[in-house]
Design a protein around this motif. Structure first.
Motif, PDB file in Angstrom:
ATOM      1  N   PHE A  38      -3.363  -9.503   3.619  1.00 31.13           N
ATOM      2  CA  PHE A  38      -2.633  -8.779   2.581  1.00 31.13           C
ATOM      3  C   PHE A  38      -3.202  -7.374   2.411  1.00 31.13           C
ATOM      4  O   PHE A  38      -2.453  -6.394   2.319  1.00 31.13           O
ATOM      5  N   CYS A  39      -4.513  -7.264   2.377  1.00 30.66           N
ATOM      6  CA  CYS A  39      -5.152  -5.956   2.228  1.00 30.66           C
ATOM      7  C   CYS A  39      -4.829  -5.044   3.408  1.00 30.66           C
ATOM      8  O   CYS A  39      -4.665  -3.833   3.247  1.00 30.66           O
ATOM      9  N   GLN A  40      -4.742  -5.619   4.599  1.00 32.93           N
ATOM     10  CA  GLN A  40      -4.373  -4.830   5.768  1.00 32.93           C
ATOM     11  C   GLN A  40      -2.955  -4.289   5.637  1.00 32.93           C
ATOM     12  O   GLN A  40      -2.682  -3.145   6.015  1.00 32.93           O
ATOM     13  N   THR A  41      -2.055  -5.113   5.106  1.00 28.83           N
ATOM     14  CA  THR A  41      -0.671  -4.672   4.923  1.00 28.83           C
ATOM     15  C   THR A  41      -0.593  -3.530   3.918  1.00 28.83           C
ATOM     16  O   THR A  41       0.115  -2.535   4.139  1.00 28.83           O
ATOM     17  N   VAL A  42      -1.306  -3.673   2.805  1.00 29.00           N
ATOM     18  CA  VAL A  42      -1.310  -2.628   1.777  1.00 29.00           C
ATOM     19  C   VAL A  42      -1.906  -1.340   2.333  1.00 29.00           C
ATOM     20  O   VAL A  42      -1.361  -0.246   2.145  1.00 29.00           O
ATOM     21  N   ALA A  43      -3.040  -1.459   3.034  1.00 24.20           N
ATOM     22  CA  ALA A  43      -3.697  -0.273   3.587  1.00 24.20           C
ATOM     23  C   ALA A  43      -2.785   0.449   4.576  1.00 24.20           C
ATOM     24  O   ALA A  43      -2.701   1.679   4.591  1.00 24.20           O
ATOM     25  N   SER A  44      -2.098  -0.316   5.410  1.00 21.77           N
ATOM     26  CA  SER A  44      -1.184   0.281   6.387  1.00 21.77           C
ATOM     27  C   SER A  44      -0.043   1.004   5.694  1.00 21.77           C
ATOM     28  O   SER A  44       0.355   2.105   6.100  1.00 21.77           O
ATOM     29  N   SER A  45       0.488   0.396   4.623  1.00 21.28           N
ATOM     30  CA  SER A  45       1.581   1.007   3.880  1.00 21.28           C
ATOM     31  C   SER A  45       1.155   2.328   3.262  1.00 21.28           C
ATOM     32  O   SER A  45       1.864   3.330   3.335  1.00 21.28           O
ATOM     33  N   PHE A  46      -0.039   2.345   2.647  1.00 18.69           N
ATOM     34  CA  PHE A  46      -0.542   3.569   2.034  1.00 18.69           C
ATOM     35  C   PHE A  46      -0.785   4.646   3.090  1.00 18.69           C
ATOM     36  O   PHE A  46      -0.440   5.807   2.895  1.00 18.69           O
ATOM     37  N   SER A  47      -1.408   4.261   4.191  1.00 24.97           N
ATOM     38  CA  SER A  47      -1.783   5.236   5.217  1.00 24.97           C
ATOM     39  C   SER A  47      -0.578   5.879   5.880  1.00 24.97           C
ATOM     40  O   SER A  47      -0.646   7.025   6.327  1.00 24.97           O
ATOM     41  N   CYS A  48       0.538   5.138   5.935  1.00 20.81           N
ATOM     42  CA  CYS A  48       1.746   5.660   6.575  1.00 20.81           C
ATOM     43  C   CYS A  48       2.635   6.443   5.619  1.00 20.81           C
ATOM     44  O   CYS A  48       3.638   7.029   6.036  1.00 20.81           O
ATOM     45  N   SER A  49       2.275   6.464   4.346  1.00 16.56           N
ATOM     46  CA  SER A  49       3.090   7.144   3.350  1.00 16.56           C
ATOM     47  C   SER A  49       3.065   8.656   3.577  1.00 16.56           C
ATOM     48  O   SER A  49       2.045   9.228   3.951  1.00 16.56           O
ATOM     49  N   VAL A  50       4.210   9.302   3.325  1.00 19.25           N
ATOM     50  CA  VAL A  50       4.279  10.760   3.472  1.00 19.25           C
ATOM     51  C   VAL A  50       3.357  11.454   2.480  1.00 19.25           C
ATOM     52  O   VAL A  50       2.946  12.597   2.707  1.00 19.25           O
ATOM     53  N   ASN A  51       3.016  10.772   1.382  1.00 19.82           N
ATOM     54  CA  ASN A  51       2.126  11.375   0.393  1.00 19.82           C
ATOM     55  C   ASN A  51       0.696  11.481   0.893  1.00 19.82           C
ATOM     56  O   ASN A  51      -0.145  12.096   0.246  1.00 19.82           O
ATOM     57  N   TRP A  60      -8.483  -1.395   5.151  1.00 16.14           N
ATOM     58  CA  TRP A  60      -8.231  -2.626   4.396  1.00 16.14           C
ATOM     59  C   TRP A  60      -9.429  -2.986   3.526  1.00 16.14           C
ATOM     60  O   TRP A  60      -9.271  -3.578   2.450  1.00 16.14           O
ATOM     61  N   LYS A  61     -10.646  -2.604   3.941  1.00 16.15           N
ATOM     62  CA  LYS A  61     -11.826  -2.898   3.119  1.00 16.15           C
ATOM     63  C   LYS A  61     -11.836  -2.071   1.836  1.00 16.15           C
ATOM     64  O   LYS A  61     -12.317  -2.528   0.800  1.00 16.15           O
ATOM     65  N   GLN A  62     -11.307  -0.858   1.905  1.00 21.05           N
ATOM     66  CA  GLN A  62     -11.187  -0.059   0.691  1.00 21.05           C
ATOM     67  C   GLN A  62     -10.219  -0.717  -0.290  1.00 21.05           C
ATOM     68  O   GLN A  62     -10.470  -0.769  -1.492  1.00 21.05           O
ATOM     69  N   VAL A  63      -9.104  -1.202   0.255  1.00 21.53           N
ATOM     70  CA  VAL A  63      -8.126  -1.895  -0.594  1.00 21.53           C
ATOM     71  C   VAL A  63      -8.745  -3.161  -1.180  1.00 21.53           C
ATOM     72  O   VAL A  63      -8.640  -3.432  -2.381  1.00 21.53           O
ATOM     73  N   GLN A  64      -9.415  -3.936  -0.339  1.00 22.19           N
ATOM     74  CA  GLN A  64     -10.037  -5.170  -0.819  1.00 22.19           C
ATOM     75  C   GLN A  64     -11.116  -4.869  -1.858  1.00 22.19           C
ATOM     76  O   GLN A  64     -11.275  -5.595  -2.844  1.00 22.19           O
ATOM     77  N   GLY A  65     -11.854  -3.776  -1.634  1.00 21.24           N
ATOM     78  CA  GLY A  65     -12.876  -3.390  -2.602  1.00 21.24           C
ATOM     79  C   GLY A  65     -12.290  -3.064  -3.960  1.00 21.24           C
ATOM     80  O   GLY A  65     -12.866  -3.401  -4.999  1.00 21.24           O
ATOM     81  N   TRP A  66     -11.124  -2.408  -3.962  1.00 19.55           N
ATOM     82  CA  TRP A  66     -10.478  -2.099  -5.242  1.00 19.55           C
ATOM     83  C   TRP A  66     -10.053  -3.384  -5.950  1.00 19.55           C
ATOM     84  O   TRP A  66     -10.277  -3.550  -7.145  1.00 19.55           O
ATOM     85  N   PHE A  67      -9.418  -4.288  -5.197  1.00 17.67           N
ATOM     86  CA  PHE A  67      -8.980  -5.553  -5.795  1.00 17.67           C
ATOM     87  C   PHE A  67     -10.179  -6.375  -6.279  1.00 17.67           C
ATOM     88  O   PHE A  67     -10.100  -7.041  -7.315  1.00 17.67           O
TER      89      PHE A  67
END
Length: 254
Positions: A38-51, A60-67
């Protein structure tokens, strides 16, 4: 889990828009949000965002660390060890990930208009103002804080308004993905019972407010124009009125 022991420094690696997204995901999934896939999916989504153009990718470890940090705060709250003051207030106005509203001149609520989805694709969120219970596009998230209840609040700057109109709003109840104007070819997607964001044009003010569809009078039309009539009931005062397609916005599909 492979979460780092100290995840507090990961807060500054995310834009506040991403934090709002993760807060919503955490409230839906709880400790299931720590799963690696799940964290990998979220990280990929954020990284691909135009923002994130021009910014470093999210791991994904950054995402997991936040959660992980969010789960620890939630557990502290449940065990009643949370202090009475807000847990954290962070000024994000100087971070590259936070979108600045710039020096917009203030406009009256009657001048605010929803453009087509392609026109406001950079405005991912809308927030409800406590002043009038109306929804406005978010130009930027300025700061955020966790209350002693464990809930997340963000200070928002509304699109088209200056900093004198900034407000603290509850992420769970008053921040959401922005609504989408309905094209004539899409009017069939609107059903009785649907929640819509409707342009309520009154003599004293004009605002975008939540309403539910109570009836629909379908008309014959083509993909360029629609003469259907949507009868809606507003949530904040239970009044009803008929609206044309140009006055309604639908909620994004789950």
């Amino acid at each position: 889990m492979d979460a780092p022991e100290d995840s507090s420094h990961y807060f500054t690696d995310f834009t506040l828009a991403e934090i709002v997204d993760m807060e919503t995901l955490f409230r839906e999934l709880g400790d299931q949000s720590l799963l690696k896939d799940f964290c990998q999916t979220v990280a990929s989504s954020f990284s691909c965002s135009v923002n994130r153009n021009g910014k470093s990718s999210i791991t994904w470890k950054q995402v997991q660390g936040w959660f992980q940090g969010r789960l620890e705060k939630e557990n502290q709250r449940k065990s009643k060890t949370v202090p009475s003051s807000p847990l954290q207030i962070v000024d994000l106005s100087n971070l590259g990930g936070v979108r600045d509203a710039g020096n917009h001149e203030n406009v009256t609520s009657g001048q605010r208009e929803k453009g087509k989805a392609s026109d406001v694709s950079d405005l991912a969120f809308e927030a409800k103002s406590a002043r009038d219970d109306a929804w406005f596009d978010v130009a930027s998230f300025i700061t955020y804080r966790y209350l002693r209840t464990g809930e997340l609040e963000v200070r928002v700057r509304f699109s088209g308004f200056d900093n004198q109109h900034d407000e603290w709003v509850n992420v769970k109840t008053s921040v959401r993905e922005r609504s989408i104007p309905v094209e004539p070819s899409e009017c069939g997607r609107v059903k009785v019972g649907d929640l819509l964001l409707c342009f309520q044009d009154r003599e004293e003010e004009a605002l975008y407010c939540d309403a539910h569809v109570v009836n629909i009078k379908r008309g014959v039309h083509d993909h360029r124009s629609c003469n259907c009539v949507f009868f809606v009931r507003y949530e904040f005062d239970d009044t009803e009125e008929p609206l044309g397609l140009e006055s309604i916005c639908r909620r994004p599909e789950e």
